[in-house]
Write an enzyme that holds these catalytic residues in place. Sequence first.
Site, PDB file in Angstrom:
ATOM      1  CB  ALA A 103     -13.940  10.965   0.428  1.00  0.00           C
ATOM      2  CG  PHE A 104     -13.186  14.187  -4.077  1.00  0.00           C
ATOM      3  CD1 PHE A 104     -12.194  14.194  -5.039  1.00  0.00           C
ATOM      4  CD2 PHE A 104     -12.948  14.835  -2.870  1.00  0.00           C
ATOM      5  CE1 PHE A 104     -10.986  14.851  -4.811  1.00  0.00           C
ATOM      6  CE2 PHE A 104     -11.763  15.492  -2.642  1.00  0.00           C
ATOM      7  CZ  PHE A 104     -10.769  15.492  -3.611  1.00  0.00           C
ATOM      8  CE  LYS A 105      -7.934  13.520  -0.993  1.00  0.00           C
ATOM      9  NZ  LYS A 105      -8.892  14.277  -0.140  1.00  0.00           N
ATOM     10  CG  ASP A 106     -13.761   6.134  -2.679  1.00  0.00           C
ATOM     11  OD1 ASP A 106     -12.719   5.637  -2.206  1.00  0.00           O
ATOM     12  OD2 ASP A 106     -14.806   6.254  -2.021  1.00  0.00           O
TER      13      ASP A 106
END
Length: 431
Positions: A103-106
């Site tokens: 997910a983009f939160k990485d």
Amino acid sequence: MKYISTRTQAPAVTFDEALRQGLAPDGGLYIPERFPVLHQHDFSETLSFAEFGVRLLTPFLDAPECLKPLKAACAHAFSFPIPVVDLTAETAVLELFHGPTAAFKDVGARFLAEYISRRSDSAPLAGGPRKKRTVLVATSGDTGGAVAGAFFDRPGFEVFVLYPKGKISERQEKQIAGWGGNVHAFAVRGDFDDCQRIVKQALNDVSLRSQREFISANSISIGRLLPQMVYYAKASLDYRKKSGEKPGFIVPTGNLGNAVAALWAKKLGFPIANIILATNSNRAISEYLASGHWQPKPTVATLANAMDVGNPSNIERLLALYPDFKHLQREVSTFAVDDAEISNVIRDGEGKWRQAWCPHTATAVAALERHAPPGNWILVATAHPAKFETIVEPLIGRTIELPPALADLFGRDCKTREIDATFSAFRDCCA
Ligand SMILES: *Cc1c(COP(=O)(O)O)cnc(C)c1O
């Protein structure tokens, strides 16, 4: 560069201080005191994401001691591909889900983890033995996994993740409790609000604070937001280079962090046209853009659960960026998508677009199909569909292959400790 509070009643601080505090003392969120003037010819398409990131973020972290950690943080945050995949001649997808927790939160979590470890290695606390550096997060799903993954196996750091027992999916639980090592997972017999309350109490507890140095890694951290500007900036320049046109972005939105990063990239002068915020049935932002009156709402549970936010905290950053409501209305629109529509988009996605969409990305696809005027759009794909297989697979009638990083994590056993929803139960475990 200094950072000021959205509520303007706190002193301006350095980037490191803004990171350390998380929330400003007046209860506001930190924002850059100004937006630097950048020259687009400095951003050639031959730069890698990491090089591009260093160039973009250097004016934001301009203290000399920040520069080396910034380089390391960009190398670490942008170590996986972020492709822009063409859907049609005019429409493309920005795939932000090729990192370790898909997910983009990485991106933000890995930037923050690497930056903090480099900084705190070179700046030990004054006097006394070093306290245990401890990252403490409450999560209702995706944040906990990304933060746990980013700090996993980092010498000198411990991670405590609290999540509501039985209220997150099996795969989400694996991404929190599958790491082991320095990542400690707590299944709290309660709901997300209980987890948040325990975290707040821990952060204010004198005896815990005498043993541990707490590190703020929640989604309002400026250290997670700034690196997210990088993919919007680079994708917009690459798109314009290829097509001659400025793209707009359609951003699946919950707590408004990823959307604010897009608007900040636009403010920096990158070739970004309008921005559409796609939400699920949590409609506070849609109603604000319609009425000009901000009214938080109770959270509604939906299929796109990482966007289930009734009172998005980054609204303060949005309002600070657009003091003039008419200006905001000209540049930003919203589209709210209910669960039935999310399901339809996923079901039709393979036939129409040859794509398996995750439920969050599906809100952006719905906005493209039903709301966006014709033109040049980049859809933001925030997570891999395999993370939400119980929703997606029945709709598309096949299983989705796991990306390798997830397959590895999902193969592990969960190591979790179940606790009552009280602060004392948590304290007894971490003393
Ligand atoms: C967190 C998350 C969102 C929402 O992002 P915000 O920055 O909170 O608006 C959307 N999609 C996925 C998959 C997420 O994990």
